[in-house]
Design an enzyme around this catalytic site. Structure first.
Site, PDB file in Angstrom:
ATOM      1  N   PRO A  45       7.422  12.828   5.811  1.00 15.92           N
ATOM      2  CA  PRO A  45       8.251  11.616   5.699  1.00 15.92           C
ATOM      3  C   PRO A  45       7.423  10.353   5.956  1.00 15.92           C
ATOM      4  O   PRO A  45       6.445  10.399   6.702  1.00 15.92           O
ATOM      5  CB  PRO A  45       9.313  11.784   6.793  1.00 15.92           C
ATOM      6  CG  PRO A  45       8.868  12.894   7.670  1.00 15.92           C
ATOM      7  CD  PRO A  45       7.825  13.673   6.955  1.00 15.92           C
ATOM      8  N   ASP A  46       7.852   9.240   5.320  1.00 17.59           N
ATOM      9  CA  ASP A  46       7.149   7.980   5.637  1.00 17.59           C
ATOM     10  C   ASP A  46       7.785   7.430   6.908  1.00 17.59           C
ATOM     11  O   ASP A  46       8.483   8.154   7.630  1.00 17.59           O
ATOM     12  CB  ASP A  46       7.199   7.019   4.431  1.00 17.59           C
ATOM     13  CG  ASP A  46       8.609   6.521   4.133  1.00 17.59           C
ATOM     14  OD1 ASP A  46       8.805   5.935   3.061  1.00 17.59           O
ATOM     15  OD2 ASP A  46       9.503   6.727   4.979  1.00 17.59           O
ATOM     16  N   ASN A 119      -2.847   6.283   6.424  1.00 19.90           N
ATOM     17  CA  ASN A 119      -2.265   7.592   6.734  1.00 19.90           C
ATOM     18  C   ASN A 119      -3.159   8.411   7.658  1.00 19.90           C
ATOM     19  O   ASN A 119      -4.387   8.319   7.587  1.00 19.90           O
ATOM     20  CB  ASN A 119      -1.998   8.370   5.436  1.00 19.90           C
ATOM     21  CG  ASN A 119      -1.002   7.623   4.543  1.00 19.90           C
ATOM     22  OD1 ASN A 119      -0.270   6.768   5.026  1.00 19.90           O
ATOM     23  ND2 ASN A 119      -1.019   7.926   3.257  1.00 19.90           N
ATOM     24  N   HIS A 138      -6.127   3.833  10.460  1.00 18.93           N
ATOM     25  CA  HIS A 138      -5.324   4.109  11.667  1.00 18.93           C
ATOM     26  C   HIS A 138      -5.746   5.421  12.287  1.00 18.93           C
ATOM     27  O   HIS A 138      -4.965   6.072  12.979  1.00 18.93           O
ATOM     28  CB  HIS A 138      -3.830   4.115  11.308  1.00 18.93           C
ATOM     29  CG  HIS A 138      -3.334   2.757  10.893  1.00 18.93           C
ATOM     30  ND1 HIS A 138      -2.125   2.536  10.295  1.00 18.93           N
ATOM     31  CD2 HIS A 138      -3.938   1.552  10.970  1.00 18.93           C
ATOM     32  CE1 HIS A 138      -1.983   1.235  10.039  1.00 18.93           C
ATOM     33  NE2 HIS A 138      -3.067   0.620  10.428  1.00 18.93           N
TER      34      HIS A 138
HETATM   35  N1  APR Z   1       6.322   6.562  -4.318  1.00 17.47           N
HETATM   36  C1  APR Z   1       6.102   5.232  -4.129  1.00 17.47           C
HETATM   37  N2  APR Z   1       6.443   4.559  -2.996  1.00 17.47           N
HETATM   38  C2  APR Z   1       7.029   5.287  -2.013  1.00 17.47           C
HETATM   39  C3  APR Z   1       7.276   6.680  -2.127  1.00 17.47           C
HETATM   40  C4  APR Z   1       6.906   7.309  -3.343  1.00 17.47           C
HETATM   41  N3  APR Z   1       7.103   8.625  -3.549  1.00 17.47           N
HETATM   42  N4  APR Z   1       7.878   7.098  -0.970  1.00 17.47           N
HETATM   43  C5  APR Z   1       7.985   6.010  -0.165  1.00 17.47           C
HETATM   44  N5  APR Z   1       7.472   4.916  -0.790  1.00 17.47           N
HETATM   45  C6  APR Z   1       7.342   3.548  -0.281  1.00 17.47           C
HETATM   46  C7  APR Z   1       8.510   3.091   0.559  1.00 17.47           C
HETATM   47  O1  APR Z   1       9.489   2.484  -0.278  1.00 17.47           O
HETATM   48  C8  APR Z   1       7.849   2.055   1.470  1.00 17.47           C
HETATM   49  O2  APR Z   1       7.788   0.778   0.837  1.00 17.47           O
HETATM   50  O3  APR Z   1       6.225   3.552   0.581  1.00 17.47           O
HETATM   51  C9  APR Z   1       6.423   2.585   1.616  1.00 17.47           C
HETATM   52  C10 APR Z   1       6.194   3.275   2.955  1.00 17.47           C
HETATM   53  O4  APR Z   1       6.248   2.279   3.949  1.00 17.47           O
HETATM   54  P1  APR Z   1       6.189   2.718   5.500  1.00 17.47           P
HETATM   55  O5  APR Z   1       7.149   3.840   5.734  1.00 17.47           O
HETATM   56  O6  APR Z   1       6.311   1.459   6.297  1.00 17.47           O
HETATM   57  O7  APR Z   1       4.742   3.334   5.679  1.00 17.47           O
HETATM   58  P2  APR Z   1       3.383   2.520   5.853  1.00 17.47           P
HETATM   59  O8  APR Z   1       3.402   1.262   5.059  1.00 17.47           O
HETATM   60  O9  APR Z   1       2.282   3.470   5.582  1.00 17.47           O
HETATM   61  O10 APR Z   1       3.391   2.166   7.437  1.00 17.47           O
HETATM   62  C11 APR Z   1       2.267   1.462   7.910  1.00 17.47           C
HETATM   63  O11 APR Z   1       3.096   1.698  10.158  1.00 17.47           O
HETATM   64  O12 APR Z   1       3.865   2.823  12.018  1.00 17.47           O
HETATM   65  C12 APR Z   1       2.755   2.368  11.385  1.00 17.47           C
HETATM   66  O13 APR Z   1       0.667   3.322  11.703  1.00 17.47           O
HETATM   67  C13 APR Z   1       1.852   3.515  11.010  1.00 17.47           C
HETATM   68  O14 APR Z   1       0.294   3.609   9.192  1.00 17.47           O
HETATM   69  C14 APR Z   1       1.650   3.327   9.522  1.00 17.47           C
HETATM   70  C15 APR Z   1       1.979   1.871   9.309  1.00 17.47           C
END
Ligand code: APR
Length: 279
Positions: A45-46, A119, A138
């Protein structure tokens, strides 16, 4: 009339124009900025997607706030939430995605300058991208050490502890062991600052591709706007950042789908599938 802006290297702001530019001699060095969205199709999960993101699902760990799971003071007081999460997202349980294999294909074509990733899942290196081309801004689960005496801790032992839901402790001083993931408030690896700065100063990038990130966490996110003089591509489910420059391309959708369409346009689709089959 004389055009004020830099000569347009793209004919249009669409996928076809991007593919044409990537095949041209002007595009030799591609830099990537990755976020958790490139690993969601692997089952990890993101963080911030409503409902499915980790931060909306960590509530059950009764954290003061979701980000506490990555805060040192909270970790010292209670390492259980972090290790519960670590077991759920431990890299050895997951396979790289098509998007990770796309990065390997870029490298095979000599186009990959640097893959900056937020990531911690190490799926870029698991997809066969050479480590020297990857900047894990990170940190990652790749290595770990004691947070008190800083003694490195054995890779196999921490994997066993995490998958057995045990909390690994330093054999020398009994301190808590933590993977070398950058917690909030900690400095990012030196390599990140050096590479980000040289990218900004030397302007080595002929193309910047930002994929699967909300661009909400700095200093990583601000790199997207510090890169100048080359086209920038956003590949994301939703629009984020400030991709409003003349040479910006915004491709909204799932990164695996967009990457496949782009590789089809480039004539690399078979190679992409072969690379992913090999992961
Ligand atoms: N294809 C394209 N985009 C996607 C997909 C997908 N299959 N799945 C999710 N997304 C998008 C979401 O819409 C969102 O805009 O990816 C983005 C993920 O954002 P976050 O969940 O905030 O993840 P990230 O940007 O990597 O977070 C940054 O936050 O907590 C800290 O250290 C942690 O590295 C992390 C940082």
């Amino acid at each position: 009339n004389h055009s004020e802006s830099s000569p347009k290297v793209l004919e249009g702001n669409d996928l076809q124009s991007l593919a044409k530019y990537m095949k041209s001699d002007s595009c030799r060095n591609i830099c990537l900025m990755l976020g958790a969205g490139v690993s969601t199709s692997a089952g990890i999960p993101d963080f911030r997607s409503p409902g499915t993101g980790l931060y909306s699902n960590l509530a059950r760990l009764n954290l003061p706030c979701p980000e506490a799971v990555f805060e040192m003071d909270f970790f010292r007081s209670n390492p259980v939430p972090f290790y519960t999460l670590a077991k759920e997202i431990y890299p050895s349980r997951y396979r790289p995605t098509l998007t990770h294999s796309f990065i390997k294909v870029l490298h095979s074509h000599g186009l990959l300058h640097t893959c900056f990733t937020q990531n911690i899942d190490t799926l870029e290196r698991r997809a066969g991208v050479p480590e020297e081309k990857i900047i894990e801004a990170h940190g990652s689960f790749a290595t770990q050490k004691c947070i008190d005496c800083k003694d490195p801790y054995d890779d196999a032992k921490i994997e066993k502890a995490i998958l057995n839901s045990e909390i690994p402790r330093c054999e020398r001083c009994k301190g808590l062991v933590k993977p070398n993931i950058v917690f909030f408030g900690e400095a990012l690896p030196k390599r990140f600052y050096q590479s980000a700065l040289s990218l900004e100063l030397e302007g080595d990038a002929d193309l910047l591709i930002v994929m699967g990130t909300s661009l909400t966490v700095n200093p990583f996110a601000s790199m997207a706007d510090r890169v100048k003089g080359c086209p920038r591509v956003l590949i994301n489910l939703n629009e984020v950042g400030n991709f409003h420059r003349q040479d910006d391309i915004v491709l909204l959708g799932k990164c695996d789908d967009i990457v496949r369409r782009l590789c089809r346009e480039l004539g690399w689709e078979e190679e992409l599938d072969r690379e992913w089959e090999a992961t």
